[in-house]
Design a protein around this motif. Structure first.
Motif, mmCIF file in Angstrom:
data_model
loop_
_atom_site.group_PDB
_atom_site.id
_atom_site.type_symbol
_atom_site.label_atom_id
_atom_site.label_comp_id
_atom_site.label_asym_id
_atom_site.label_seq_id
_atom_site.Cartn_x
_atom_site.Cartn_y
_atom_site.Cartn_z
ATOM 1 N N SER A 3 8.227 11.271 11.866
ATOM 2 C CA SER A 3 7.840 10.296 10.825
ATOM 3 C C SER A 3 8.668 9.034 11.131
ATOM 4 N N LYS A 4 7.821 7.984 11.548
ATOM 5 C CA LYS A 4 8.470 6.966 12.033
ATOM 6 C C LYS A 4 9.001 5.822 10.889
ATOM 7 N N ALA A 5 9.969 5.155 10.957
ATOM 8 C CA ALA A 5 10.187 4.194 9.720
ATOM 9 C C ALA A 5 9.617 2.870 10.085
ATOM 10 N N ILE A 6 9.036 2.378 9.170
ATOM 11 C CA ILE A 6 8.610 1.059 9.078
ATOM 12 C C ILE A 6 9.183 0.129 8.155
ATOM 13 N N ALA A 7 9.885 -0.980 8.530
ATOM 14 C CA ALA A 7 10.374 -1.977 7.781
ATOM 15 C C ALA A 7 9.528 -2.379 6.582
ATOM 16 N N LEU A 8 9.756 -2.431 5.137
ATOM 17 C CA LEU A 8 8.795 -2.724 4.379
ATOM 18 C C LEU A 8 9.203 -4.200 4.020
ATOM 19 N N HIS A 9 8.191 -4.955 4.062
ATOM 20 C CA HIS A 9 8.525 -6.454 3.503
ATOM 21 C C HIS A 9 8.713 -6.330 1.744
ATOM 22 N N ALA A 10 9.624 -7.285 1.626
ATOM 23 C CA ALA A 10 10.034 -7.465 0.047
ATOM 24 C C ALA A 10 9.123 -8.345 -0.644
ATOM 25 N N HIS A 11 7.927 -8.151 -0.709
ATOM 26 C CA HIS A 11 6.820 -8.977 -1.492
ATOM 27 C C HIS A 11 7.205 -8.987 -3.009
ATOM 28 N N LEU A 12 7.510 -7.488 -3.472
ATOM 29 C CA LEU A 12 7.666 -7.366 -4.931
ATOM 30 C C LEU A 12 8.955 -6.329 -5.072
ATOM 31 N N SER A 13 9.744 -6.440 -6.004
ATOM 32 C CA SER A 13 10.841 -5.524 -6.345
ATOM 33 C C SER A 13 10.382 -4.326 -6.506
ATOM 34 N N LEU A 14 11.304 -3.189 -6.311
ATOM 35 C CA LEU A 14 11.080 -1.785 -6.846
ATOM 36 C C LEU A 14 10.462 -1.734 -8.019
ATOM 37 N N ILE A 36 3.050 2.670 -1.802
ATOM 38 C CA ILE A 36 4.002 1.691 -1.338
ATOM 39 C C ILE A 36 5.432 1.717 -2.413
ATOM 40 N N TRP A 37 4.997 2.241 -3.462
ATOM 41 C CA TRP A 37 6.278 2.372 -4.354
ATOM 42 C C TRP A 37 7.233 3.628 -4.127
ATOM 43 N N GLU A 74 -0.440 -8.703 4.148
ATOM 44 C CA GLU A 74 -1.169 -9.294 3.077
ATOM 45 C C GLU A 74 -0.757 -9.383 1.553
ATOM 46 N N GLY A 75 0.721 -8.759 1.723
ATOM 47 C CA GLY A 75 1.274 -8.786 0.430
ATOM 48 C C GLY A 75 0.665 -7.785 -0.595
ATOM 49 N N PRO A 76 0.703 -7.940 -1.908
ATOM 50 C CA PRO A 76 -0.090 -7.293 -2.823
ATOM 51 C C PRO A 76 -1.349 -7.212 -2.941
ATOM 52 N N GLN A 77 -2.082 -8.584 -2.441
ATOM 53 C CA GLN A 77 -3.433 -8.433 -2.285
ATOM 54 C C GLN A 77 -4.094 -7.381 -1.369
ATOM 55 N N GLY A 78 -3.231 -7.146 -0.380
ATOM 56 C CA GLY A 78 -3.696 -6.045 0.525
ATOM 57 C C GLY A 78 -3.864 -4.764 0.021
ATOM 58 N N LEU A 79 -3.500 -4.537 -1.290
ATOM 59 C CA LEU A 79 -3.731 -3.210 -1.630
ATOM 60 C C LEU A 79 -4.947 -3.128 -2.787
#
Length: 110
Positions: A3-14, A36-37, A74-79
């Protein structure tokens, strides 16, 4: 496959990700928020794993990667489920007026 780790951009908080996941009414979109969560939770704990998210959601690891990359780009719009906003293909008639009349006559004739 590891399992590769991908950095998650902080578009929104947890907390915002959780709120979006829990309040979403669209089933497809809700599961995307869940991916994503869950990944963001693991990232905060410094042990991100697409495999764990894949097992928790039933999605393939490839789809989890794709959603994370889309969210990053794309940020939240991508989902958002874009299918419901797609009006469909080109609505222009394939036949011109003369061809449509010829087709009607052919269909009416036995």
């Amino acid at each position: 496959m590891p399992s590769k780790a991908i950095a998650l951009h902080a578009h929104l908080s947890l907390e915002e990700l959780e709120q979006r996941y829990r309040s979403c009414k669209d089933a497809k979109e809700k599961t995307r928020w869940q991916v994503i969560w869950l990944y963001a939770q693991q990232t905060r704990e410094n042990r991100p794993s697409t495999r764990a998210v894949s097992q928790a959601t039933g999605f393939s690891q490839n789809w989890v990667y794709k959603l994370i990359r889309r969210y990053n780009a794309e940020g939240p719009q991508g989902l958002i489920d874009k299918h419901r906003y797609n009006p469909g293909g080109d609505k222009r008639a394939l036949l011109n007026q003369e061809e449509q009349q010829a087709l009607r006559r052919a269909l009416q004739a036995r």
